[in-house]
Write a protein that holds these residues in place. Structure first.
Motif, PDB file in Angstrom:
ATOM      1  N   LYS A   1      25.082  31.698  49.675  1.00  0.00           N
ATOM      2  CA  LYS A   1      24.995  33.004  49.329  1.00  0.00           C
ATOM      3  C   LYS A   1      24.588  33.572  48.099  1.00  0.00           C
TER       4      LYS A   1
ATOM      5  N   ALA B 104      46.467  44.541  46.735  1.00  0.00           N
ATOM      6  CA  ALA B 104      46.175  44.477  46.015  1.00  0.00           C
ATOM      7  C   ALA B 104      44.665  44.318  45.578  1.00  0.00           C
ATOM      8  N   ALA B 105      43.900  44.192  46.321  1.00  0.00           N
ATOM      9  CA  ALA B 105      42.252  43.348  45.984  1.00  0.00           C
ATOM     10  C   ALA B 105      41.692  45.163  46.443  1.00  0.00           C
ATOM     11  N   ASP B 106      40.484  44.804  45.478  1.00  0.00           N
ATOM     12  CA  ASP B 106      38.633  45.606  45.777  1.00  0.00           C
ATOM     13  C   ASP B 106      38.619  45.074  47.472  1.00  0.00           C
ATOM     14  N   TYR B 107      37.930  43.671  47.192  1.00  0.00           N
ATOM     15  CA  TYR B 107      37.026  43.268  47.919  1.00  0.00           C
ATOM     16  C   TYR B 107      37.658  42.526  49.066  1.00  0.00           C
ATOM     17  N   GLY B 108      37.628  41.991  50.307  1.00  0.00           N
ATOM     18  CA  GLY B 108      38.518  40.781  50.828  1.00  0.00           C
ATOM     19  C   GLY B 108      37.383  40.787  52.202  1.00  0.00           C
ATOM     20  N   ILE B 109      38.064  39.272  52.951  1.00  0.00           N
ATOM     21  CA  ILE B 109      36.718  38.779  53.849  1.00  0.00           C
ATOM     22  C   ILE B 109      38.351  38.088  54.462  1.00  0.00           C
ATOM     23  N   VAL B 110      38.480  38.804  55.630  1.00  0.00           N
ATOM     24  CA  VAL B 110      39.893  38.074  56.296  1.00  0.00           C
ATOM     25  C   VAL B 110      38.777  36.575  56.837  1.00  0.00           C
ATOM     26  N   GLY B 111      39.663  35.653  57.089  1.00  0.00           N
ATOM     27  CA  GLY B 111      39.003  34.179  57.392  1.00  0.00           C
ATOM     28  C   GLY B 111      39.167  32.871  57.171  1.00  0.00           C
TER      29      GLY B 111
ATOM     30  N   VAL C  65      34.538  29.941  54.612  1.00  0.00           N
ATOM     31  CA  VAL C  65      33.871  31.289  53.973  1.00  0.00           C
ATOM     32  C   VAL C  65      33.555  30.652  52.914  1.00  0.00           C
TER      33      VAL C  65
ATOM     34  N   VAL D  44      39.101  39.885  44.678  1.00  0.00           N
ATOM     35  CA  VAL D  44      38.708  39.300  45.632  1.00  0.00           C
ATOM     36  C   VAL D  44      39.591  38.403  46.199  1.00  0.00           C
ATOM     37  N   VAL D  45      39.805  38.997  47.687  1.00  0.00           N
ATOM     38  CA  VAL D  45      40.396  38.248  48.036  1.00  0.00           C
ATOM     39  C   VAL D  45      40.093  36.758  48.967  1.00  0.00           C
TER      40      VAL D  45
ATOM     41  N   LYS E 224      30.333  29.171  52.664  1.00  0.00           N
ATOM     42  CA  LYS E 224      29.436  29.920  52.653  1.00  0.00           C
ATOM     43  C   LYS E 224      29.007  31.054  51.420  1.00  0.00           C
ATOM     44  N   LEU E 225      29.938  31.297  51.066  1.00  0.00           N
ATOM     45  CA  LEU E 225      29.653  32.295  49.368  1.00  0.00           C
ATOM     46  C   LEU E 225      29.238  31.497  48.022  1.00  0.00           C
TER      47      LEU E 225
ATOM     48  N   PHE F 276      45.171  41.801  49.943  1.00  0.00           N
ATOM     49  CA  PHE F 276      44.807  42.705  51.007  1.00  0.00           C
ATOM     50  C   PHE F 276      45.396  43.844  49.949  1.00  0.00           C
TER      51      PHE F 276
END
Ligand SMILES: Cc1cc2nc3c(=O)[nH]c(=O)nc-3n(C[C@H](O)[C@H](O)[C@H](O)COP(=O)(O)OP(=O)(O)OC[C@H]3O[C@@H](n4cnc5c(N)ncnc54)[C@H](O)[C@@H]3O)c2cc1C
Ligand SMILES: Nc1ncnc2c1ncn2[C@@H]1O[C@H](COP(=O)(O)O)[C@@H](O)[C@H]1O
Lengths: 248, 320
Positions: free
Chosen positions: B311, B292-299, B304, B279-280, B307-308, B290
């Motif tokens: 959650k 190389a990653a499976d999931y990403g958040i641009v932020g 972030v 995750v990036v 918040k993470l 991005f």
């Protein structure tokens, strides 16, 4: 102290990794070769002993003639002389056997190597060498002090470090910590000029039989695209990691 | 004939890596049509190994083996391999395992390969797939000697339960001399280490300074994860060297790797390629991570990550 530094000649860390001849050979076209990064730590520590405590420093590589510029670079950094064992380095076991001959003939009492070669990542040559010559050996070494015949060595363990002591002769496989990154030496002009005059001996190999053989290479499979989650919807990431990736 | 696994103990107990090599060893033994023998020193629970397929456990009880000494251990493995007419010796990729394995191979005059990631694709010639070029590629290697020594890469096989009716036998090998003496062990206690972690939370230069690591530590603690960092972060002294991952640092092979404010340079990725899910979180959508990653958040990490954490706390509370 007679120090031997084992230098592995490897593709630069930014090299594109491609294979040739039906994926049976590493494709070295356009690849820059460098001193293995771990061996730079070993070489810099050796220079420190030379300057602060008095020692001679020999560098050695097992390889064909294409490895000589890498040895010259080590001489430019300050090693006194170099040895090239003239054979293709195909198998860690046979490389260690070749190095064992060099260690015995030169009666080195401190051998500094790197933790692993960043190309084939064997992590085996120094340990095997130590077994063949029956020297004490410390892997993943992050600190080394010598006083007379006595060495104090730190090594990295999972989640910490261990401090050990031993008498020379000794072999270590080093990494960052052996010296600080900022202290790594790069050759200067004077060093490069002097290196041309320094002895580089070529010795013939004992031609041991390889114990392993690489039959083919494969690249990492292409990755599927990264799934983007909106920065305002972080909960969705938690959901994906739990329900889709199943890692939390 | 036999397959011999060396299972390391930590205060008498087995960690996941020891059970993983045992699981793997059982399958290799099946492929070769032979039995699995597991060698272990000062274990308080040898019978745990039966659950993963150990037909025979050789236990060595000797206080002189309490501090790990690679030379002495390598010689014990050799004696056990000779006693059990072993064809394949399998060792885990812990710091001690990787120290020991090539010495075992040298003692047995055996071919050795590290970083093995799968069962042998053939047993004659004995062929294994391994990671190479700092996790950027693989190679298939034949081991040509009668006895083979391999080190299994962490988390590459997993735990496979395979309960057998095992037996335990006491083994009293000769201990060779070593002039290497362990004087101190400094262990960071109470923290998950990168080596053992299923999840790793890692921060890069994008976090601006060491004072901002509080949220990284908190995220790691919510997840039961280890913390890590990019090389410049440890070079700058923001974090200890032992946290630096990459081509010239630690190798991470966790199930989940979360990279925060890390650009994803080729040398960094080399250390994390073998993590299963990546995750990036990065402000720059063009950051190489991005790809190389499976999931990403641009932020922005500073928005972030808190918040993470929130959650994840909710998630943990609901799934407890
Ligand atoms: C021989 C050699 C060996 C090396 N070995 C390693 C190694 O083992 N490991 C390693 O890591 N590196 C290694 N490197 C260094 C590597 O090339 C990179 O320089 C390094 O990985 C970059 O670290 P970084 O991503 O933390 O920093 P940067 O490249 O500076 O990236 C910071 C990232 O943070 C992002 N960012 C900025 N602000 C925020 C914010 N508020 N929120 C979120 N994101 C933000 C930026 O967009 C950027 O992508 C090596 C280099 C060489 C030459
Ligand atoms: N061909 C070689 N010639 C000299 N030294 C080598 C060679 N290959 C490996 N070494 C040394 O052994 C260390 C570990 O390499 P490896 O076992 O190949 O991962 C390297 O860091 C070098 O110090």
């Amino acid at each position: 102290m007679k120090i031997l530094v084992c230098i592995s000649h490897v593709p630069d860390t930014t090299s594109k990794i491609n294979f040739a001849e039906n994926n049976t050979k590493f494709d070295n076209s356009g690849v820059q070769y460098v001193i293995n990064p771990y061996d730079e730590f070993a070489l810099t520590r050796a220079m420190w002993f030379k300057e602060k405590q008095g020692a001679t420093v020999t560098v050695v590589t097992v390889g064909n003639a294409t490895t000589e510029p890498t040895l010259r670079k080590a001489l430019a950094i300050g090693a006194d002389d170099a040895i090239r064992v003239n054979t293709e380095a195909l198998d860690g076991f046979t490389v260690a056997k070749e190095l064992a001959e060099v260690v015995k003939n030169g009666e080195y009492n401190l051998v500094l190597a790197g933790k692993e070669s960043i190309d084939y990542n064997g992590g085996m040559v120094p340990a095997m060498l130590a077994s063949f010559v029956d020297y004490s050996f410390v892997n993943a070494c992050i600190g080394l002090e010598i006083e007379g015949e006595k060495a104090t060595i730190s090594r990295e363990i999972d989640g910490g470090k261990e401090i050990l002591s031993a008498n020379l002769p000794l072999i270590i496989a080093g990494q960052k910590g052996l010296v600080e990154e900022k202290d790594l030496r790069i050759p200067n002009m004077r060093g490069i000029m002097m290196a041309r005059q320094k002895p580089l001996a070529i010795v013939e190999s004992a031609n041991g039989n390889p114990t392993t053989k690489i039959v083919s290479f494969e690249k990492q499979p292409a990755k599927s695209a990264c799934k983007l989650v909106d920065a305002d919807n972080v909960g969705e990431l938690v959901n994906l990691l739990h329900n889709e990736a199943k890692v939390i | 004939m036999s397959v011999l696994v060396f299972a390391e103990t930590s205060e008498g107990k087995y960690k996941k890596a020891a059970l993983e090599v045992t699981s793997y060893g059982k399958k290799v033994a099946e492929l070769l049509g032979t039995n699995l023998v597991v060698l272990t020193a000062n274990s308080s629970e040898p019978e745990v190994l039966y659950n993963y397929g150990a037909e025979k456990v050789l236990t060595v009880k000797n206080d002189a083996l309490k501090p790990f000494n690679a030379k002495i251990y390598a010689n014990i493995v050799k004696q056990a391999a000779e006693k059990e007419s072993t064809q394949v010796v399998i060792i885990e990729s812990t710091a001690n395992g990787l120290y020991l394995a090539p010495m075992v191979a040298a003692n047995l005059n055996a071919g050795y390969t590290s970083n093995v990631i799968a069962l042998p694709s053939a047993t004659s010639p004995f062929t294994v797939k391994r990671k190479t070029f700092s996790n950027k590629a693989f190679n298939n290697t034949e081991i040509l000697t009668d006895i083979k020594v391999i080190a299994l890469a962490k988390n590459s096989f997993g735990l496979v339960e395979n309960k057998v009716a095992g037996t335990t036998e006491e083994f009293s090998p000769i201990l060779v001399e070593s002039n290497l003496v362990s004087t101190t062990i400094e262990q960071t206690s109470g923290k998950v280490t990168i080596a053992d972690a299923d999840i790793v939370v890692s921060g890069g230069r994008g976090l601006k300074g060491p004072e901002n690591w509080g949220m990284i530590e908190e995220l790691a603690s919510v997840l039961g994860a280890a913390t890590a960092c990019s090389k410049p972060v440890s070079d700058l002294g923001w974090r200890p060297h032992s946290e630096h991952v990459g081509q010239t640092g630690k190798q991470v092979s966790s199930n989940l790797y979360i990279a925060i404010g890390i650009s994803g340079a080729i040398q960094h990725l080399a250390g994390v390629n073998s993590s299963k899910v990546k995750v990036v979180i990065n402000t720059d959508p063009e950051a190489p991570f991005f790809k190389a990653a499976d999931y990403g958040i641009v932020g922005d990490a500073f928005e972030v990550v808190p918040k993470l954490i929130e959650k994840l706390k909710e998630f943990k509370a609901n799934n407890a």
